[in-house]
Design a protein around this motif. Structure first.
Motif, mmCIF file in Angstrom:
data_model
loop_
_atom_site.group_PDB
_atom_site.id
_atom_site.type_symbol
_atom_site.label_atom_id
_atom_site.label_comp_id
_atom_site.label_asym_id
_atom_site.label_seq_id
_atom_site.Cartn_x
_atom_site.Cartn_y
_atom_site.Cartn_z
ATOM 1 N N THR A 81 0.815 -1.207 0.000
ATOM 2 C CA THR A 81 0.000 0.000 0.000
ATOM 3 C C THR A 81 0.849 1.258 0.000
ATOM 4 O O THR A 81 1.978 1.247 0.472
ATOM 5 C CB THR A 81 -0.967 -0.005 1.193
ATOM 6 O OG1 THR A 81 -0.319 -0.587 2.312
ATOM 7 C CG2 THR A 81 -2.198 -0.788 0.874
ATOM 8 N N GLY A 82 0.266 2.329 -0.539
ATOM 9 C CA GLY A 82 1.006 3.583 -0.587
ATOM 10 C C GLY A 82 1.366 3.976 -2.006
ATOM 11 O O GLY A 82 0.867 3.393 -2.978
ATOM 12 N N THR A 83 2.236 4.950 -2.099
ATOM 13 C CA THR A 83 2.522 5.553 -3.412
ATOM 14 C C THR A 83 3.748 5.023 -4.159
ATOM 15 O O THR A 83 3.775 5.088 -5.385
ATOM 16 C CB THR A 83 2.676 7.074 -3.278
ATOM 17 O OG1 THR A 83 3.643 7.348 -2.252
ATOM 18 C CG2 THR A 83 1.360 7.718 -2.916
ATOM 19 N N VAL A 86 3.192 2.753 -7.125
ATOM 20 C CA VAL A 86 2.525 3.481 -8.210
ATOM 21 C C VAL A 86 3.540 4.341 -8.958
ATOM 22 O O VAL A 86 3.577 4.366 -10.192
ATOM 23 C CB VAL A 86 1.383 4.347 -7.641
ATOM 24 C CG1 VAL A 86 0.746 5.163 -8.755
ATOM 25 C CG2 VAL A 86 0.347 3.482 -6.937
ATOM 26 N N GLY A 87 4.385 5.008 -8.178
ATOM 27 C CA GLY A 87 5.426 5.846 -8.783
ATOM 28 C C GLY A 87 6.382 5.027 -9.622
ATOM 29 O O GLY A 87 6.765 5.433 -10.729
ATOM 30 N N ASN A 187 0.777 20.869 -5.056
ATOM 31 C CA ASN A 187 0.896 19.560 -4.436
ATOM 32 C C ASN A 187 1.847 19.626 -3.252
ATOM 33 O O ASN A 187 2.731 20.470 -3.239
ATOM 34 C CB ASN A 187 1.487 18.574 -5.454
ATOM 35 C CG ASN A 187 0.537 17.432 -5.717
ATOM 36 O OD1 ASN A 187 -0.193 17.009 -4.827
ATOM 37 N ND2 ASN A 187 0.545 16.941 -6.936
ATOM 38 N N GLU A 190 7.374 16.024 -1.421
ATOM 39 C CA GLU A 190 8.021 15.040 -0.564
ATOM 40 C C GLU A 190 9.519 15.303 -0.592
ATOM 41 O O GLU A 190 10.004 16.037 -1.450
ATOM 42 C CB GLU A 190 7.676 13.634 -1.061
ATOM 43 C CG GLU A 190 6.191 13.351 -0.869
ATOM 44 C CD GLU A 190 5.739 12.085 -1.576
ATOM 45 O OE1 GLU A 190 6.605 11.272 -1.944
ATOM 46 O OE2 GLU A 190 4.525 11.937 -1.744
ATOM 47 N N ARG A 499 -5.064 9.622 2.343
ATOM 48 C CA ARG A 499 -4.364 10.151 1.176
ATOM 49 C C ARG A 499 -5.257 10.080 -0.049
ATOM 50 O O ARG A 499 -6.268 9.392 -0.064
ATOM 51 C CB ARG A 499 -3.098 9.332 0.903
ATOM 52 C CG ARG A 499 -1.999 9.514 1.886
ATOM 53 C CD ARG A 499 -0.788 8.726 1.401
ATOM 54 N NE ARG A 499 -0.298 9.274 0.143
ATOM 55 C CZ ARG A 499 0.682 10.162 0.060
ATOM 56 N NH1 ARG A 499 1.284 10.565 1.146
ATOM 57 N NH2 ARG A 499 1.074 10.628 -1.093
ATOM 58 N N LYS A 501 -3.728 9.462 -3.200
ATOM 59 C CA LYS A 501 -3.048 8.661 -4.219
ATOM 60 C C LYS A 501 -2.533 7.354 -3.647
ATOM 61 O O LYS A 501 -2.299 7.241 -2.448
ATOM 62 C CB LYS A 501 -1.831 9.458 -4.719
ATOM 63 C CG LYS A 501 -1.970 10.033 -6.120
ATOM 64 C CD LYS A 501 -0.682 10.774 -6.508
ATOM 65 C CE LYS A 501 0.400 9.843 -7.027
ATOM 66 N NZ LYS A 501 1.609 10.594 -7.420
ATOM 67 N N GLY A 502 -2.330 6.405 -4.505
ATOM 68 C CA GLY A 502 -1.635 5.199 -4.094
ATOM 69 C C GLY A 502 -2.534 3.985 -4.026
ATOM 70 O O GLY A 502 -3.722 4.028 -4.357
ATOM 71 N N GLU A 516 -3.818 5.719 4.723
ATOM 72 C CA GLU A 516 -2.372 5.895 4.588
ATOM 73 C C GLU A 516 -1.672 4.595 4.970
ATOM 74 O O GLU A 516 -2.129 3.860 5.837
ATOM 75 C CB GLU A 516 -1.964 7.074 5.478
ATOM 76 C CG GLU A 516 -0.567 7.574 5.311
ATOM 77 C CD GLU A 516 0.403 6.770 6.103
ATOM 78 O OE1 GLU A 516 1.521 6.604 5.610
ATOM 79 O OE2 GLU A 516 0.053 6.296 7.198
ATOM 80 N N SER A 517 -0.563 4.328 4.327
ATOM 81 C CA SER A 517 -0.039 2.963 4.339
ATOM 82 C C SER A 517 0.653 2.530 5.630
ATOM 83 O O SER A 517 0.893 1.358 5.810
ATOM 84 C CB SER A 517 0.920 2.781 3.178
ATOM 85 O OG SER A 517 2.045 3.595 3.384
#
Length: 963
Positions: A81-83, A86-87, A187, A190, A499, A501-502, A516-517
RNA sequence: GCGAGGGUAGCCAAGCUAGGUCAAAGGCGCCAGACUUAAGAUCUGGUUGCGAAGGCAUUCGUGCGUUCGAAUCGCACCCCCCGCACCA
């Protein structure tokens, strides 16, 4: 056993056997359970050396506990889980050069395969297969039936249940929070998106709202308490100011701030509208009102004020702030008529409001003098400011003139006072970077307040209280980290848990958000217990809240849960009893990077959801792994994967190396030279075992034991004890030091001294002792030692300390022999002699007697030269040596008084026949030195041409080397 | 800045919480010897300096101090590494 050590063959063989016999698939039993978990890996790459360390430590503990007779559950899952995944998919889709390079070269993914991994799902599917394969290939004793991925529909049901529960308990709340924000990208930025200012933090300033008629001049400060000492404000005449309309919480105000401050304010949780430009001259020389004290203070010009800091308007506290004092002093003799100021600034009285032990009335003045600061542009002003700030913060107490705050420590005042000021409408919090931050796109970043965000309410004091209580009862390994955990609990604030995204699970009560992951990875250890049931036709739809309520909390009856979920009541009861059996987690072992995040949340969620008897029992922490001194990076390299290590060196060698190279929280450095050494060591062990097995040796314990046999058994007990103790506190390095290296040295000495009867027995113990560390080779040796199919060393009894086999007299005797040998060799070396004959003279009886008397006097605490002489001279036989006694006593007393009590106790209880011991060893000594060795007592030496016998003392025979 | 941890012989590192057994474990590296046709592996010894008798001298970041005695205790200073968040 084959002649050469071939790790690959042996390891494959045993991994297949373990898997086929399903010995690591744990089910509840009569035995005491041990539930160990390691944080599951995040699948944006292959497992690397860092995972190898953490997971191998966990596997060693699991294997050790199993051999001690515990029923061990060691499961594993996959975190996705999380971004980042995906990134990564986007990067692969775009064929981003660095990513393609790193993932093909370091992660070892063939380019043609890598190119197909262009969606998050494909990445997850690829790495979860790889990861499991890798973990099997290094021999982890995991119960793989319980594996899962955090995007499994079943798991999502579990997470939804958990978040609904927390929401119902009011532990999830709505609020705002400040983030680093790029106005261009619109945005949050990070850390890896930051061009400059990566180390910047968000600092919370307090705005103090000074009033000028109906307009507010807000001053930003980190020290709101100094509002009591304000004598004037500072305005920089050379920067632009604006008047703006500010709305917050339904209140509307007009502020004057710098132009830059205006821009920053628009990103906060305020509605801000531009009204007009304000010439600096119109706000210098005016009188404003201190909102707290009501005092009227003047605004003065100052060059040190920066438009980009805070509001661009600064309050002046000359008693405590060197800059303020300096700026004021700089104005004393200046003509300020251009600002319409004609009053004498010397008449402004400083207001002291903090009492600090190192300072008098006006710390700022004292510091400026001490550092010899000349004016407000002098760099030393910065230093003076730091010193005053630090001393006042740590040792300062508020004075009487702060009213109800008098007596409060400066270090404790900020939060209290800020809260009061906010309530009175005269203060506001304003977030600012500690240094400028610039986005990768080149735009300067701002602090943006994200509104309507869901938070886990970790700041809740009752929640924290429970966590403290949990920590107090837990084992924290190593113990020093307990303080760290408590500090981090104290420090933890509310955490945004949603969140946009992700990958992940939607927040069940606000579906547009994803959980959130880190929040979805807090109590998943309980999920392992249920997961194995899901194979039998239980679909996600079956996983209703009632089912979880029953299985995990025991709240709903099994019958109701069955009715609600449609799962057979027997299955539900089984799940519940499995949970009751396995929970709580006995040990969670993890890398130290997870302390301030995952492990903290792990504790918070456990104490929030489960009853106290299900709270975790222990956490163990290990350090990082670097590669030839360089930090590893999954996305940039360098990286050493677990697969590479096993392919190149084998599982056992990699395990041995990573376990022995650093201890607990220390960082390990993976070096080529180090693992090569480990390879040699395993080779040597293999060769040693092969020799014993091929010699057809069997147990020698039934026969008569010689001194050296008793010695090795005794030594073995110490090594066993040390190994057990070390493993109990998860010190794998210390454990291996004893069970591998030191034990090996003992065995070498045993063989060198002619020991042979117990080689099989030594091997039998040794192979069990090493089995948790290097299980494949140990299974192989174990099998060739005559253990049949199904008799795995992985389940053999772990060696434990046997006091009955400890033989201190054997150890003392060997110490005498080895010390004597070392002395002979040293003499030969120093004198460059190759003796034709060596003669040893053991201590004469009278010296031994004197030694014993001295030891016993020391034990009673009354040893000194006079007393010893007196008591010796009372012994009739001693008088014959009257001339020699004083000299001996004089040397003896300091020797003995400087021994520690432990040694005194040991020596006092022993009565070694040194002559017999050395005579027995003379053959060995002769062989070592290469000439005959004779042993006499110094009482009556048959041969003593150089009268060396007079140097003989207890435990130290006199030595004569004859040319 | 705040919080935490650490500085030991060529390198890694134990010991330091309970001061004496500490010239300081163990491993690596290096040197020498044994074995071997040779290399590797293995075994033995050495690896602060001096030493023709097992010894002596000086060392455990720096400087003071406590003690009969300190790598170990106290104070001051210097240096290194890590975390400080919404990111796994």
């Amino acid at each position: 056993m084959q002649q050469d050590y071939k790790p690959g063959e042996i390891e494959k063989k045993w991994q297949e056997r373990w898997s086929k016999s399903r010995i690591f698939e744990a089910e509840p039993s009569e035995d005491e359970k041990f539930f160990i978990t390691i944080p599951y890996p995040y699948l944006n790459g292959n497992l690397h050396a860092g995972h190898t360390r953490t997971f191998t430590i966990g596997d060693v503990v699991a294997r050790y506990r199993r051999m001690l007779g515990f029923n061990v559950l060691f499961p594993m899952g996959f975190h996705v889980t999380g971004t980042p995944i995906v990134g990564l998919a986007e990067l692969i889709q775009n064929r981003e050069p660095q990513t393609m390079e790193v993932y093909s070269r370091f992660h070892g993914i063939p380019l043609d395969v890598l190119e197909t991994l262009d969606t998050p799902e494909k990445i997850v599917d690829y790495f979860k297969v790889e990861s499991e394969f890798n973990m099997r290939s290094i021999g982890y004793s995991i119960d793989w039936r319980r594996k899962f991925t955090t995007t499994d529909p079943h798991y999502k049901k579990f997470i939804e249940w958990q978040f609904n529960l927390l929401y119902d308990k009011s532990l999830i709340v709505k609020g705002s929070h400040p983030v680093k924000w790029c106005p261009h990208d619109n945005n949050p930025v990070e850390d890896h998106d930051i061009l400059h200012g990566e180390s910047a933090t968000i600092v919370d300033f307090t705005f103090l709202k000074f009033k000028y008629d109906d307009v507010v001049l807000p001053c930003a400060t980190l020290r709101p308490e100094t509002i009591f000492g304000v004598t004037n404000l500072w305005v920089n005449p050379d920067i632009e100011h604006v008047k703006i309309k500010v709305e917050k919480d339904g209140r509307e105000e007009f502020w004057i701030v710098s132009k830059e401050a205006y821009r920053k304010l628009t990103f906060t949780d305020r509605k801000v509208d531009f009204v007009e430009n304000v010439p600096s001259s119109s706000i210098i020389g005016i009188k404003v009102k201190n909102p707290l004290t009501g005092a009227e203070v003047i605004t003065l010009p100052a060059s040190f004020v920066k438009g980009g800091n805070g509001s661009g308007i600064v309050m002046s506290v000359p008693a405590h702030a060197p800059y303020d004092y300096l700026a004021l002093r700089d104005l004393y003799d200046r003509d300020l008529s251009e600002f319409g100021i004609d009053e004498d600034l010397r008449r402004i009285e400083f207001i002291s409001l903090i009492k600090a032990p190192e300072f008098g009335e006006y710390p700022a003045v004292e510091a400026v003098e001490k550092f010899g600061v000349t004016d407000q542009d002098d760099p030393r002003a910065e230093e003076a400011t730091k010193v005053v700030y630090r001393r006042e913060f740590h040792g300062g107490v508020l004075k009487e003139n702060t009213g109800k705050y008098a007596g409060i420590a400066v270090s404790k005042i900020k939060d209290v006072l800020t809260q009061d000021l906010i309530e009175q409408g005269i203060g506001e919090v304003f977030y600012e970077f500690s240094e400028p931050v610039v986005c990768r796109c080149g735009t300067p970043c701002v602090v943006n307040m994200v509104r309507g965000q869901w938070f886990l309410n970790y700041s809740n004091p009752e929640w924290k209280e429970k966590v403290y209580r949990c920590i107090e009862k837990m084992d924290i390994i190593p113990e020093e980290l307990r303080l760290e955990f408590n500090n981090k609990v104290d420090w933890l604030k509310d955490k945004a848990c949603a969140r946009r995204k992700g990958l992940g699970t939607n927040l069940p009560f606000d579906k547009k958000w994803l959980i959130e992951s880190l929040g979805d990875s807090t109590i998943y250890m309980s999920y392992y217990i249920m997961a194995k049931f899901f194979a039998d036709g239980i679909t996600p739809e079956h996983l209703t809240p009632a089912l979880f309520d029953h299985v995990l909390l025991g709240k709903v009856t099994a019958e109701d849960a069955a009715k609600d979920s449609g799962v057979p009541v027997e299955t539900i009861k089984q799940m519940r009893s499995d949970f009751e059996y396995w929970y709580p987690v006995d040990l969670r072992s993890s890398g130290k990077d997870l302390i301030p995040n995952h492990l903290l949340f792990f504790l918070f969620h456990h104490v929030a959801i489960f009853e106290e008897d299900k709270w975790p029992l222990a956490i163990a922490i290990n350090g990082f792994v670097s590669l030839e001194g360089k930090k590893m990076s999954k996305s940039k390299g360098p990286l050493l994967t677990l697969k590479d290590a096993v392919d190149n060196y084998g599982a056992d060698i990699s395990r041995l190396y990573i376990l022995s190279s650093a201890e607990q929280t220390q960082d390990a450095d993976w070096k080529n030279s180090g693992i090569e050494a480990a390879r040699k060591q395993m080779d040597r062990l293999y060769g040693f075992a092969a020799d014993i097995v091929s010699s057809g040796a069997s147990s020698g314990m039934k026969g008569e034991l010689k001194l050296i046999d008793r010695w090795i058994l005794s030594r073995l007990q110490h090594r066993i004890q040390e190994t057990n103790d070390a493993l109990d506190s998860i010190q794998t390095r210390h454990a291996l030091q004893n069970s591998f290296f030191l034990l090996y040295n003992d065995v070498k000495w045993y063989q060198r001294r002619g020991g042979s009867a117990l080689l099989y027995d030594i091997m039998d113990t040794w192979v069990r002792l090493l089995s948790p560390f290097t299980p494949h080779l140990c299974e192989e040796i174990w099998e060739t030692m005559g253990h049949g199919e199904g008799d795995f060393v992985s389940f053999a009894a772990y060696p434990v300390y046997d006091e009955g086999l400890v033989d201190m007299s054997a150890e003392f005797a060997e110490e005498l022999v080895s010390n004597t040998l070392a002395d002979i060799e040293e003499i030969a070396r120093v004198t460059k002699m190759s003796p034709k004959k060596v003669i040893l003279y053991t201590s004469p009886a009278w010296k031994t007697e004197a030694y014993k008397v001295a030891l016993s006097m020391q034990r009673d605490g009354n040893l000194n030269v006079g007393a010893l002489m007196k008591s010796l001279m009372a012994v009739p036989d001693m008088k014959r040596y009257g001339k020699e006694v004083p000299a001996f006593v004089k040397k003896l007393v300091p020797d003995i008084t400087s021994m520690n009590t432990e040694k005194i106790e040991m020596l006092a209880d022993f009565d070694l026949n040194e002559e017999a011991i050395l005579k027995e060893a003379s053959g060995f000594l002769a062989a070592e030195i290469g000439c005959p060795v004779e042993v006499y007592s110094a009482d009556a030496p048959q041969y003593d041409p150089e009268k060396k016998s007079r140097f003989a003392v207890p435990l130290r025979p006199a030595i004569y080397l004859e040319k």
